[in-house]
Design a protein around this motif. Sequence first.
Motif, PDB file in Angstrom:
ATOM      1  N   THR A  86    -129.154 -31.541  58.275  1.00  0.00           N
ATOM      2  CA  THR A  86    -129.119 -32.525  57.184  1.00  0.00           C
ATOM      3  C   THR A  86    -129.170 -33.956  57.695  1.00  0.00           C
ATOM      4  OG1 THR A  86    -126.706 -32.425  57.189  1.00  0.00           O
ATOM      5  CG2 THR A  86    -127.845 -31.066  55.573  1.00  0.00           C
ATOM      6  N   ASP A  87    -128.872 -34.165  58.969  1.00  0.00           N
ATOM      7  CA  ASP A  87    -128.927 -35.515  59.515  1.00  0.00           C
ATOM      8  C   ASP A  87    -130.323 -36.120  59.414  1.00  0.00           C
ATOM      9  OD1 ASP A  87    -126.261 -35.389  60.102  1.00  0.00           O
ATOM     10  OD2 ASP A  87    -126.521 -35.146  62.256  1.00  0.00           O
ATOM     11  N   ARG A  88    -131.344 -35.285  59.447  1.00  0.00           N
ATOM     12  CA  ARG A  88    -132.713 -35.811  59.342  1.00  0.00           C
ATOM     13  C   ARG A  88    -132.929 -36.490  58.003  1.00  0.00           C
ATOM     14  NH1 ARG A  88    -136.769 -31.260  60.993  1.00  0.00           N
ATOM     15  NH2 ARG A  88    -135.168 -29.935  60.118  1.00  0.00           N
ATOM     16  N   GLY A  89    -132.429 -35.881  56.949  1.00  0.00           N
ATOM     17  CA  GLY A  89    -132.549 -36.484  55.628  1.00  0.00           C
ATOM     18  C   GLY A  89    -131.752 -37.767  55.513  1.00  0.00           C
ATOM     19  N   ILE A  90    -130.571 -37.773  56.108  1.00  0.00           N
ATOM     20  CA  ILE A  90    -129.741 -38.973  56.096  1.00  0.00           C
ATOM     21  C   ILE A  90    -130.431 -40.085  56.883  1.00  0.00           C
ATOM     22  CG2 ILE A  90    -127.541 -39.956  56.854  1.00  0.00           C
ATOM     23  CD1 ILE A  90    -126.339 -37.110  56.310  1.00  0.00           C
ATOM     24  N   GLU A  91    -130.993 -39.748  58.032  1.00  0.00           N
ATOM     25  CA  GLU A  91    -131.713 -40.744  58.831  1.00  0.00           C
ATOM     26  C   GLU A  91    -132.910 -41.304  58.068  1.00  0.00           C
ATOM     27  OE1 GLU A  91    -132.645 -38.947  62.579  1.00  0.00           O
ATOM     28  OE2 GLU A  91    -130.535 -38.884  63.186  1.00  0.00           O
ATOM     29  N   GLU A  92    -133.638 -40.440  57.371  1.00  0.00           N
ATOM     30  CA  GLU A  92    -134.775 -40.910  56.580  1.00  0.00           C
ATOM     31  C   GLU A  92    -134.305 -41.857  55.476  1.00  0.00           C
ATOM     32  OE1 GLU A  92    -138.423 -39.366  53.751  1.00  0.00           O
ATOM     33  OE2 GLU A  92    -137.311 -37.884  54.924  1.00  0.00           O
ATOM     34  N   LEU A  93    -133.215 -41.505  54.816  1.00  0.00           N
ATOM     35  CA  LEU A  93    -132.663 -42.361  53.773  1.00  0.00           C
ATOM     36  C   LEU A  93    -132.325 -43.743  54.326  1.00  0.00           C
ATOM     37  CD1 LEU A  93    -131.487 -42.830  50.922  1.00  0.00           C
ATOM     38  CD2 LEU A  93    -129.357 -41.828  51.769  1.00  0.00           C
ATOM     39  N   VAL A  94    -131.657 -43.780  55.461  1.00  0.00           N
ATOM     40  CA  VAL A  94    -131.275 -45.049  56.070  1.00  0.00           C
ATOM     41  C   VAL A  94    -132.515 -45.848  56.474  1.00  0.00           C
ATOM     42  CG1 VAL A  94    -130.101 -46.089  58.054  1.00  0.00           C
ATOM     43  CG2 VAL A  94    -129.014 -44.232  56.799  1.00  0.00           C
ATOM     44  N   GLU A  95    -133.493 -45.176  57.065  1.00  0.00           N
ATOM     45  CA  GLU A  95    -134.722 -45.859  57.482  1.00  0.00           C
ATOM     46  C   GLU A  95    -135.483 -46.437  56.298  1.00  0.00           C
ATOM     47  OE1 GLU A  95    -137.431 -43.649  59.932  1.00  0.00           O
ATOM     48  OE2 GLU A  95    -135.833 -43.092  61.327  1.00  0.00           O
ATOM     49  N   ARG A  96    -135.631 -45.660  55.251  1.00  0.00           N
ATOM     50  CA  ARG A  96    -136.447 -46.085  54.114  1.00  0.00           C
ATOM     51  C   ARG A  96    -135.727 -47.045  53.180  1.00  0.00           C
ATOM     52  NH1 ARG A  96    -140.575 -42.247  51.713  1.00  0.00           N
ATOM     53  NH2 ARG A  96    -141.486 -41.251  53.516  1.00  0.00           N
ATOM     54  N   ARG A  97    -134.419 -46.848  52.992  1.00  0.00           N
ATOM     55  CA  ARG A  97    -133.720 -47.596  51.952  1.00  0.00           C
ATOM     56  C   ARG A  97    -132.459 -48.291  52.441  1.00  0.00           C
ATOM     57  NH1 ARG A  97    -135.323 -44.739  46.483  1.00  0.00           N
ATOM     58  NH2 ARG A  97    -134.711 -46.805  45.810  1.00  0.00           N
ATOM     59  N   GLY A  98    -132.291 -48.327  53.752  1.00  0.00           N
ATOM     60  CA  GLY A  98    -131.071 -48.873  54.338  1.00  0.00           C
ATOM     61  C   GLY A  98    -130.798 -50.332  54.027  1.00  0.00           C
ATOM     62  N   GLU A  99    -131.822 -51.095  53.715  1.00  0.00           N
ATOM     63  CA  GLU A  99    -131.637 -52.519  53.418  1.00  0.00           C
ATOM     64  C   GLU A  99    -131.312 -52.772  51.946  1.00  0.00           C
ATOM     65  OE1 GLU A  99    -131.609 -54.910  55.774  1.00  0.00           O
ATOM     66  OE2 GLU A  99    -131.832 -53.265  57.217  1.00  0.00           O
ATOM     67  N   GLU A 100    -131.456 -51.746  51.116  1.00  0.00           N
ATOM     68  CA  GLU A 100    -131.229 -51.913  49.680  1.00  0.00           C
ATOM     69  C   GLU A 100    -129.748 -51.860  49.337  1.00  0.00           C
ATOM     70  OE1 GLU A 100    -133.487 -49.225  47.234  1.00  0.00           O
ATOM     71  OE2 GLU A 100    -135.177 -49.286  48.621  1.00  0.00           O
ATOM     72  N   GLU A 101    -129.396 -52.533  48.257  1.00  0.00           N
ATOM     73  CA  GLU A 101    -128.061 -52.399  47.690  1.00  0.00           C
ATOM     74  C   GLU A 101    -128.209 -51.686  46.362  1.00  0.00           C
ATOM     75  OE1 GLU A 101    -125.585 -55.849  47.545  1.00  0.00           O
ATOM     76  OE2 GLU A 101    -126.448 -56.640  49.389  1.00  0.00           O
ATOM     77  N   VAL A 102    -127.356 -50.692  46.146  1.00  0.00           N
ATOM     78  CA  VAL A 102    -127.405 -49.934  44.895  1.00  0.00           C
ATOM     79  C   VAL A 102    -126.007 -49.866  44.304  1.00  0.00           C
ATOM     80  CG1 VAL A 102    -129.377 -48.539  45.636  1.00  0.00           C
ATOM     81  CG2 VAL A 102    -127.075 -47.694  46.020  1.00  0.00           C
ATOM     82  N   SER A 103    -125.948 -49.691  43.012  1.00  0.00           N
ATOM     83  CA  SER A 103    -124.653 -49.551  42.348  1.00  0.00           C
ATOM     84  C   SER A 103    -124.239 -48.077  42.344  1.00  0.00           C
ATOM     85  CB  SER A 103    -124.738 -50.060  40.914  1.00  0.00           C
ATOM     86  OG  SER A 103    -125.527 -49.185  40.130  1.00  0.00           O
ATOM     87  N   LEU A 104    -122.967 -47.856  42.133  1.00  0.00           N
ATOM     88  CA  LEU A 104    -122.502 -46.478  42.010  1.00  0.00           C
ATOM     89  C   LEU A 104    -123.037 -45.843  40.739  1.00  0.00           C
ATOM     90  CD1 LEU A 104    -118.888 -46.788  43.382  1.00  0.00           C
ATOM     91  CD2 LEU A 104    -120.890 -45.827  44.499  1.00  0.00           C
TER      92      LEU A 104
END
Length: 59
Positions: free
Chosen positions: A4-22
């Motif tokens: 599952t770390d691969r998916g987490i890494e992809e999330l961070v790479e693609r959207r890591g600079e974004e801020e989102v609300s809960l």
Amino acid sequence: MYFTDRGIEELVERRGEEEVSLLWLGERLREFVDLNPEFEVPVERLATWLARLDDDEDE
């Protein structure tokens, strides 16, 4: 590394600079479970864990 770390890494790479609300995150989790009902329990556990992260500090 877990699978599952691969998916987490992809999330961070693609959207890591974004801020989102809960609120946004909750809506995406509901959407995901609607499309993938077999993941209802793990998503529920994740959401509950995130919701209670600060509980230990309050005690």
